[in-house]
Design a protein around this motif. Structure first.
Motif, PDB file in Angstrom:
ATOM      1  N   CYS A  84     -11.840  70.823 -18.878  1.00  0.00           N
ATOM      2  CA  CYS A  84     -12.001  69.659 -18.006  1.00  0.00           C
ATOM      3  C   CYS A  84     -12.605  68.481 -18.760  1.00  0.00           C
ATOM      4  O   CYS A  84     -13.585  68.632 -19.497  1.00  0.00           O
ATOM      5  CB  CYS A  84     -12.891  70.006 -16.823  1.00  0.00           C
ATOM      6  SG  CYS A  84     -12.224  71.290 -15.753  1.00  0.00           S
ATOM      7  N   HIS A 126      -3.721  71.465 -13.840  1.00  0.00           N
ATOM      8  CA  HIS A 126      -5.168  71.261 -13.903  1.00  0.00           C
ATOM      9  C   HIS A 126      -5.499  69.925 -14.581  1.00  0.00           C
ATOM     10  O   HIS A 126      -6.402  69.202 -14.143  1.00  0.00           O
ATOM     11  CB  HIS A 126      -5.838  72.392 -14.678  1.00  0.00           C
ATOM     12  CG  HIS A 126      -6.092  73.623 -13.866  1.00  0.00           C
ATOM     13  ND1 HIS A 126      -6.768  73.595 -12.657  1.00  0.00           N
ATOM     14  CD2 HIS A 126      -5.780  74.920 -14.082  1.00  0.00           C
ATOM     15  CE1 HIS A 126      -6.851  74.827 -12.173  1.00  0.00           C
ATOM     16  NE2 HIS A 126      -6.251  75.643 -13.017  1.00  0.00           N
ATOM     17  N   PHE A 129      -4.885  67.235 -12.134  1.00  0.00           N
ATOM     18  CA  PHE A 129      -5.863  67.280 -11.039  1.00  0.00           C
ATOM     19  C   PHE A 129      -7.217  66.740 -11.486  1.00  0.00           C
ATOM     20  O   PHE A 129      -8.050  66.397 -10.646  1.00  0.00           O
ATOM     21  CB  PHE A 129      -6.007  68.709 -10.523  1.00  0.00           C
ATOM     22  CG  PHE A 129      -6.655  68.819  -9.165  1.00  0.00           C
ATOM     23  CD1 PHE A 129      -5.882  68.747  -8.009  1.00  0.00           C
ATOM     24  CD2 PHE A 129      -8.025  69.002  -9.039  1.00  0.00           C
ATOM     25  CE1 PHE A 129      -6.463  68.836  -6.761  1.00  0.00           C
ATOM     26  CE2 PHE A 129      -8.616  69.100  -7.787  1.00  0.00           C
ATOM     27  CZ  PHE A 129      -7.833  69.013  -6.634  1.00  0.00           C
ATOM     28  N   ASP A 130      -7.441  66.667 -12.782  1.00  0.00           N
ATOM     29  CA  ASP A 130      -8.700  66.148 -13.319  1.00  0.00           C
ATOM     30  C   ASP A 130      -8.997  64.740 -12.797  1.00  0.00           C
ATOM     31  O   ASP A 130     -10.160  64.331 -12.730  1.00  0.00           O
ATOM     32  CB  ASP A 130      -8.642  66.128 -14.850  1.00  0.00           C
ATOM     33  CG  ASP A 130      -9.920  66.683 -15.465  1.00  0.00           C
ATOM     34  OD1 ASP A 130     -10.811  67.126 -14.725  1.00  0.00           O
ATOM     35  OD2 ASP A 130     -10.022  66.675 -16.706  1.00  0.00           O
ATOM     36  N   CYS A 134     -13.702  64.438  -6.707  1.00  0.00           N
ATOM     37  CA  CYS A 134     -14.360  65.560  -6.036  1.00  0.00           C
ATOM     38  C   CYS A 134     -15.693  65.056  -5.492  1.00  0.00           C
ATOM     39  O   CYS A 134     -16.566  64.657  -6.272  1.00  0.00           O
ATOM     40  CB  CYS A 134     -14.581  66.717  -7.008  1.00  0.00           C
ATOM     41  SG  CYS A 134     -15.446  68.131  -6.266  1.00  0.00           S
ATOM     42  N   CYS A 139     -14.873  71.298  -7.337  1.00  0.00           N
ATOM     43  CA  CYS A 139     -13.698  71.451  -6.466  1.00  0.00           C
ATOM     44  C   CYS A 139     -12.729  72.463  -7.059  1.00  0.00           C
ATOM     45  O   CYS A 139     -11.521  72.228  -7.143  1.00  0.00           O
ATOM     46  CB  CYS A 139     -13.015  70.102  -6.251  1.00  0.00           C
ATOM     47  SG  CYS A 139     -13.935  68.979  -5.178  1.00  0.00           S
ATOM     48  N   SER A 143      -8.535  72.655  -6.965  1.00  0.00           N
ATOM     49  CA  SER A 143      -7.808  72.578  -8.233  1.00  0.00           C
ATOM     50  C   SER A 143      -6.922  73.792  -8.440  1.00  0.00           C
ATOM     51  O   SER A 143      -5.749  73.675  -8.818  1.00  0.00           O
ATOM     52  CB  SER A 143      -8.808  72.453  -9.390  1.00  0.00           C
ATOM     53  OG  SER A 143      -8.143  72.421 -10.629  1.00  0.00           O
ATOM     54  N   GLU A 144      -7.469  74.987  -8.179  1.00  0.00           N
ATOM     55  CA  GLU A 144      -6.678  76.205  -8.370  1.00  0.00           C
ATOM     56  C   GLU A 144      -5.587  76.330  -7.315  1.00  0.00           C
ATOM     57  O   GLU A 144      -4.503  76.850  -7.600  1.00  0.00           O
ATOM     58  CB  GLU A 144      -7.586  77.432  -8.343  1.00  0.00           C
ATOM     59  CG  GLU A 144      -8.534  77.535  -9.528  1.00  0.00           C
ATOM     60  CD  GLU A 144      -7.828  77.794 -10.851  1.00  0.00           C
ATOM     61  OE1 GLU A 144      -6.624  78.096 -10.841  1.00  0.00           O
ATOM     62  OE2 GLU A 144      -8.497  77.687 -11.892  1.00  0.00           O
ATOM     63  N   THR A 212      -4.812  66.098  -2.935  1.00  0.00           N
ATOM     64  CA  THR A 212      -5.002  65.216  -4.091  1.00  0.00           C
ATOM     65  C   THR A 212      -5.525  63.839  -3.686  1.00  0.00           C
ATOM     66  O   THR A 212      -6.132  63.143  -4.503  1.00  0.00           O
ATOM     67  CB  THR A 212      -3.694  65.054  -4.885  1.00  0.00           C
ATOM     68  OG1 THR A 212      -2.671  64.508  -4.031  1.00  0.00           O
ATOM     69  CG2 THR A 212      -3.228  66.397  -5.437  1.00  0.00           C
TER      70      THR A 212
END
Length: 224
Positions: A84, A126, A129-130, A134, A139, A143-144, A212
């Protein structure tokens, strides 16, 4: 990998520019370090498909350069890992992934090449999604959730049906079943519950968009 629908997605074959062990996936700000050019091609193909699914399912495009490094080992027994905030994905080669993958896992029915492809899609998700805000400390569930959802979307129709059949979840799955506890204790079950839950939404891609965009928060604050 800490370890319907949007319609079928065609597996794209992206071109690439290779220099020694470093390659750039053409059309994307993604570089790859790998000794085998076939592995580079596989990674760039997976990256291309991930980006196409992102466009269809309200996942933000990659907002920063990303580097994918094929490595000899990864901590915590994972087969791949996104770092991340660092723009880095580490992934085992398919040979090493064969040795480490769970033979009874949710994706164990896939050939190693198809599994490798889906893992790359998962980790690139991932990375995308960074950029999602959050509002709490972590979060990880959101994310998963999105990463597993896009991973399953990257499968062929027949593969997705095999995934569903193996899960055997012929009931409603509630949001309370999508917890960090289940994720950490039984990640493969979490993946199966994610897909079942998402498939039961009236607009699966719209649901992902709400995650998102921050309108649905699957994680919750932990008070000590």
């Amino acid at each position: 990998m800490r370890q319907m629908l949007c319609g079928s997605v065609i597996l794209m074959s992206s071109t690439l520019t290779v220099s020694a062990e470093l390659a750039t996936c053409d059309g994307y700000d993604i570089t790859v370090s790998a000794n085998n050019p076939d592995v580079v091609t596989a990674i760039c193909d997976a990256a291309a498909q991930a980006q196409e699914i992102f466009k269809q399912c309200n996942v933000p495009s990659l907002s920063a350069p990303l580097h994918v490094d094929v490595v000899e080992d990864i901590r915590d027994g994972c087969v791949a890992m996104y770092h991340c905030g660092e723009g880095l994905v580490e992934v085992l080669s398919s040979d090493l992934m064969t040795q480490r993958r769970d033979i009874n896992g949710a994706f164990s029915f896939l050939t190693i090449d198809r599994y490798f492809h889906s893992v790359i899609v998962h980790e690139i998700t991932h990375a995308a999604f960074d950029a999602v805000h959050c509002p709490i400390d972590n979060c990880v569930v959101g994310s998963e959730y999105v990463a597993y959802a896009i991973q399953v979307m990257s499968l062929t129709a027949d593969e997705r049906q095999s995934f569903v059949d193996r899960a055997g979840l012929d009931r409603r799955v509630g949001r309370d079943e999508l917890s960090a506890l289940i994720l950490y204790i039984a990640p493969h079950l979490f993946a199966q519950k994610v897909w079942t839950h998402l498939s039961q939404r009236d607009d699966p891609c719209g649901y992902i968009g709400q995650i998102t965009e921050g309108r649905i928060l699957l994680d919750f604050e932990v008070f000590e």
